[in-house]
Design a protein around this motif. Structure first.
Motif, PDB file in Angstrom:
ATOM      1  N   LEU A  81       0.822  -1.214   0.000  1.00 51.60           N
ATOM      2  CA  LEU A  81       0.000   0.000   0.000  1.00 51.60           C
ATOM      3  C   LEU A  81       0.858   1.268   0.000  1.00 51.60           C
ATOM      4  O   LEU A  81       0.372   2.345   0.371  1.00 51.60           O
ATOM      5  CB  LEU A  81      -0.929   0.013   1.227  1.00 51.60           C
ATOM      6  CG  LEU A  81      -2.065  -1.004   1.223  1.00 51.60           C
ATOM      7  CD1 LEU A  81      -2.774  -1.028   2.572  1.00 51.60           C
ATOM      8  CD2 LEU A  81      -3.079  -0.696   0.118  1.00 51.60           C
ATOM      9  N   LYS A  84      -0.400   4.947  -0.842  1.00 49.48           N
ATOM     10  CA  LYS A  84      -1.859   5.019  -0.777  1.00 49.48           C
ATOM     11  C   LYS A  84      -2.273   5.752   0.501  1.00 49.48           C
ATOM     12  O   LYS A  84      -1.827   5.424   1.592  1.00 49.48           O
ATOM     13  CB  LYS A  84      -2.481   3.617  -0.799  1.00 49.48           C
ATOM     14  CG  LYS A  84      -2.096   2.789  -2.018  1.00 49.48           C
ATOM     15  CD  LYS A  84      -2.531   3.457  -3.304  1.00 49.48           C
ATOM     16  CE  LYS A  84      -2.179   2.599  -4.523  1.00 49.48           C
ATOM     17  NZ  LYS A  84      -2.562   3.264  -5.794  1.00 49.48           N
ATOM     18  N   ARG A  85      -3.122   6.737   0.328  1.00 45.71           N
ATOM     19  CA  ARG A  85      -3.592   7.534   1.469  1.00 45.71           C
ATOM     20  C   ARG A  85      -4.869   6.912   2.040  1.00 45.71           C
ATOM     21  O   ARG A  85      -5.875   6.828   1.351  1.00 45.71           O
ATOM     22  CB  ARG A  85      -3.849   8.971   1.021  1.00 45.71           C
ATOM     23  CG  ARG A  85      -2.579   9.724   0.662  1.00 45.71           C
ATOM     24  CD  ARG A  85      -2.837  11.069   0.006  1.00 45.71           C
ATOM     25  NE  ARG A  85      -3.326  10.897  -1.361  1.00 45.71           N
ATOM     26  CZ  ARG A  85      -4.565  11.133  -1.741  1.00 45.71           C
ATOM     27  NH1 ARG A  85      -5.472  11.553  -0.864  1.00 45.71           N
ATOM     28  NH2 ARG A  85      -4.934  10.954  -3.003  1.00 45.71           N
ATOM     29  N   VAL A  86      -4.779   6.485   3.298  1.00 48.02           N
ATOM     30  CA  VAL A  86      -5.872   5.718   3.905  1.00 48.02           C
ATOM     31  C   VAL A  86      -6.303   6.369   5.220  1.00 48.02           C
ATOM     32  O   VAL A  86      -5.463   6.694   6.070  1.00 48.02           O
ATOM     33  CB  VAL A  86      -5.445   4.258   4.176  1.00 48.02           C
ATOM     34  CG1 VAL A  86      -6.610   3.454   4.746  1.00 48.02           C
ATOM     35  CG2 VAL A  86      -4.904   3.602   2.904  1.00 48.02           C
ATOM     36  N   LEU A 105      -2.081  -1.721   8.286  1.00 48.53           N
ATOM     37  CA  LEU A 105      -2.049  -0.788   7.155  1.00 48.53           C
ATOM     38  C   LEU A 105      -0.692  -0.087   7.077  1.00 48.53           C
ATOM     39  O   LEU A 105      -0.129   0.083   5.991  1.00 48.53           O
ATOM     40  CB  LEU A 105      -3.168   0.247   7.301  1.00 48.53           C
ATOM     41  CG  LEU A 105      -4.601  -0.303   7.272  1.00 48.53           C
ATOM     42  CD1 LEU A 105      -5.602   0.797   7.610  1.00 48.53           C
ATOM     43  CD2 LEU A 105      -4.927  -0.925   5.921  1.00 48.53           C
ATOM     44  N   ALA A 110       0.996   1.970   3.901  1.00 52.19           N
ATOM     45  CA  ALA A 110      -0.023   2.996   3.652  1.00 52.19           C
ATOM     46  C   ALA A 110       0.340   4.294   4.358  1.00 52.19           C
ATOM     47  O   ALA A 110       0.912   4.296   5.450  1.00 52.19           O
ATOM     48  CB  ALA A 110      -1.384   2.505   4.146  1.00 52.19           C
ATOM     49  N   VAL A 112      -1.254   6.629   6.384  1.00 49.68           N
ATOM     50  CA  VAL A 112      -2.488   6.785   7.158  1.00 49.68           C
ATOM     51  C   VAL A 112      -2.704   8.267   7.391  1.00 49.68           C
ATOM     52  O   VAL A 112      -1.967   8.912   8.146  1.00 49.68           O
ATOM     53  CB  VAL A 112      -2.410   6.016   8.492  1.00 49.68           C
ATOM     54  CG1 VAL A 112      -3.691   6.233   9.299  1.00 49.68           C
ATOM     55  CG2 VAL A 112      -2.199   4.528   8.231  1.00 49.68           C
ATOM     56  N   ALA A 205      -8.006  11.441   2.119  1.00 47.36           N
ATOM     57  CA  ALA A 205      -7.677  10.050   1.829  1.00 47.36           C
ATOM     58  C   ALA A 205      -8.309   9.616   0.512  1.00 47.36           C
ATOM     59  O   ALA A 205      -9.279  10.215   0.043  1.00 47.36           O
ATOM     60  CB  ALA A 205      -8.163   9.154   2.960  1.00 47.36           C
ATOM     61  N   ALA A 207      -8.924   6.207   0.309  1.00 45.16           N
ATOM     62  CA  ALA A 207      -9.623   5.000   0.743  1.00 45.16           C
ATOM     63  C   ALA A 207      -9.845   5.075   2.252  1.00 45.16           C
ATOM     64  O   ALA A 207      -9.121   5.765   2.967  1.00 45.16           O
ATOM     65  CB  ALA A 207      -8.823   3.752   0.386  1.00 45.16           C
ATOM     66  N   VAL A 209     -10.866   2.659   5.818  1.00 44.18           N
ATOM     67  CA  VAL A 209     -11.144   1.407   6.507  1.00 44.18           C
ATOM     68  C   VAL A 209     -12.013   1.746   7.707  1.00 44.18           C
ATOM     69  O   VAL A 209     -11.605   2.522   8.585  1.00 44.18           O
ATOM     70  CB  VAL A 209      -9.855   0.693   6.962  1.00 44.18           C
ATOM     71  CG1 VAL A 209     -10.208  -0.545   7.781  1.00 44.18           C
ATOM     72  CG2 VAL A 209      -9.012   0.301   5.755  1.00 44.18           C
ATOM     73  N   LEU A 286      -7.980  -4.238   1.295  1.00 39.31           N
ATOM     74  CA  LEU A 286      -7.797  -2.866   0.816  1.00 39.31           C
ATOM     75  C   LEU A 286      -6.845  -2.833  -0.372  1.00 39.31           C
ATOM     76  O   LEU A 286      -7.051  -2.067  -1.329  1.00 39.31           O
ATOM     77  CB  LEU A 286      -7.272  -1.983   1.948  1.00 39.31           C
ATOM     78  CG  LEU A 286      -7.125  -0.508   1.587  1.00 39.31           C
ATOM     79  CD1 LEU A 286      -8.472   0.093   1.199  1.00 39.31           C
ATOM     80  CD2 LEU A 286      -6.509   0.279   2.741  1.00 39.31           C
ATOM     81  N   VAL A 290      -7.850  -1.055  -3.932  1.00 36.25           N
ATOM     82  CA  VAL A 290      -7.168   0.078  -4.563  1.00 36.25           C
ATOM     83  C   VAL A 290      -6.417  -0.320  -5.827  1.00 36.25           C
ATOM     84  O   VAL A 290      -6.120   0.545  -6.662  1.00 36.25           O
ATOM     85  CB  VAL A 290      -6.203   0.767  -3.574  1.00 36.25           C
ATOM     86  CG1 VAL A 290      -6.965   1.331  -2.390  1.00 36.25           C
ATOM     87  CG2 VAL A 290      -5.095  -0.174  -3.115  1.00 36.25           C
TER      88      VAL A 290
END
Length: 312
Positions: A81, A84-86, A105, A110, A112, A205, A207, A209, A286, A290
């Motif tokens: 990830l 990736k902005r989560v 994550l 990721a 976060v 973000a 995505a 969770v 996730l 994505v």
């Protein structure tokens, strides 16, 4: 003439006979009854010992399985990830395992963007009107005009839509939300004790969770379960969503999503995110969302698969 002394002697004789009968009867039965009771006690003690050993064995097995999952995560997740902005959103029922999901994550690389925990007050149906009013007042300074919010009387749905609009990337062509406006909206809900920011939000973000748990069981359980579903619907409409839950029965969020023919096409769910294994699978779900834009239902329930099949 029968006098008082006669009655006393008669009663004494009766009680003496009863006492002798009890002594004789006890002596006669003491051997076999005592032996039988002793055998039963020994058998129960042995069964109890076996059960205790079985429980200890299962606890040890579970501990080893979680250790295995944790070590497997260190092999599978790194880099999956990256970039990736989560955003992590914890529901009141998912508080105990939100941190575990967040760590998986981060292990996957990721970024976060933040962690917010919705409070019981947010879900409580008694606060519906207050949430509606807050959504209107909190939206004024932002690029999210109230016309973009749901035009109904559901406070959870309207507030969730507003939060999603400032926490998740806007659609192409939409007016971006400034950092000042994002902070202003969050502050309005934090100050009113509807949510807490366990990890400050630093950016929008791509995505989300959403970490949930068991269904509610109080007198307002149906309304609260419905409110939780409204939260998921609004974040799903705004971006990619994975729900990490605990169980899939009794009306909890995982069960609600899986029983909805529309939501199940876009929202991934994991029904054992309360375990290390499920937290690993939540991160993998996730990754699938994505990279492949594909939703799936994972966990240990009959209508789920253990984990996503990711491309090599």
């Amino acid at each position: 003439m029968i006098n008082f002394r006669y009655h006393v002697v008669s009663l004494t004789a009766v009680f003496l006979a009863l006492a002798i009968g009890l002594v004789v009867g006890t002596a006669a039965l003491n051997g076999p009854v005592a032996d039988s009771l002793k055998e039963n006690v020994n058998a129960l003690r042995k069964d109890n010992q076996q059960m205790r050993q079985a429980v200890q064995s299962m606890e040890k097995e579970l501990e080893l399985e979680e250790d295995f999952a944790a070590q497997t995560a260190e092999l599978l997740l790194p880099g999956k990830l990256t970039g990736k902005r989560v955003l992590v959103v914890g529901l009141p029922t998912g508080r105990d395992h939100t941190e575990g999901v967040l760590k998986m994550l981060q292990l996957a690389g990721a970024q976060v963007t933040g962690r917010i925990d919705l409070q019981d007050k947010f879900i409580n149906p008694d606060n519906n009107n207050n949430l509606l009013e807050l959504a209107v007042t909190a939206a004024r300074p932002t690029g999210a005009p109230t016309a973009d919010l749901p035009s109904n009387s559901n406070g959870v749905e309207t507030s969730s839509a507003l939060l999603a609009s400032v926490l998740i990337d806007r659609a192409a062509g939409a007016t971006p939300v400034t950092e000042a406006d994002r902070r202003a909206v969050l502050a309005a809900y934090v100050n009113a004790n509807y949510l807490t920011t366990e990890k400050p939000v630093t950016a929008p973000a791509e995505a989300v969770v959403l970490v949930s748990g068991q269904p509610y069981v109080d007198k307002d359980s149906a309304k609260k379960d419905e409110a939780v579903l409204k939260v998921a619907e609004q974040f799903d409409q705004a971006g990619t969503l994975v729900v990490g839950g605990n169980g899939s029965a009794g009306g909890n969020l995982v069960a609600a999503v899986r029983s909805d023919p529309v939501l199940v096409q876009t929202i991934s769910t994991v029904d054992n995110a309360n375990t290390v294994q499920g937290q690993l699978v939540t991160a993998l779900a996730l990754v699938q969302q994505v990279t492949e834009k594909k939703a799936g239902q994972y966990g240990v329930a009959d209508n789920a698969t253990l984990l996503p099949r990711l491309p090599q």
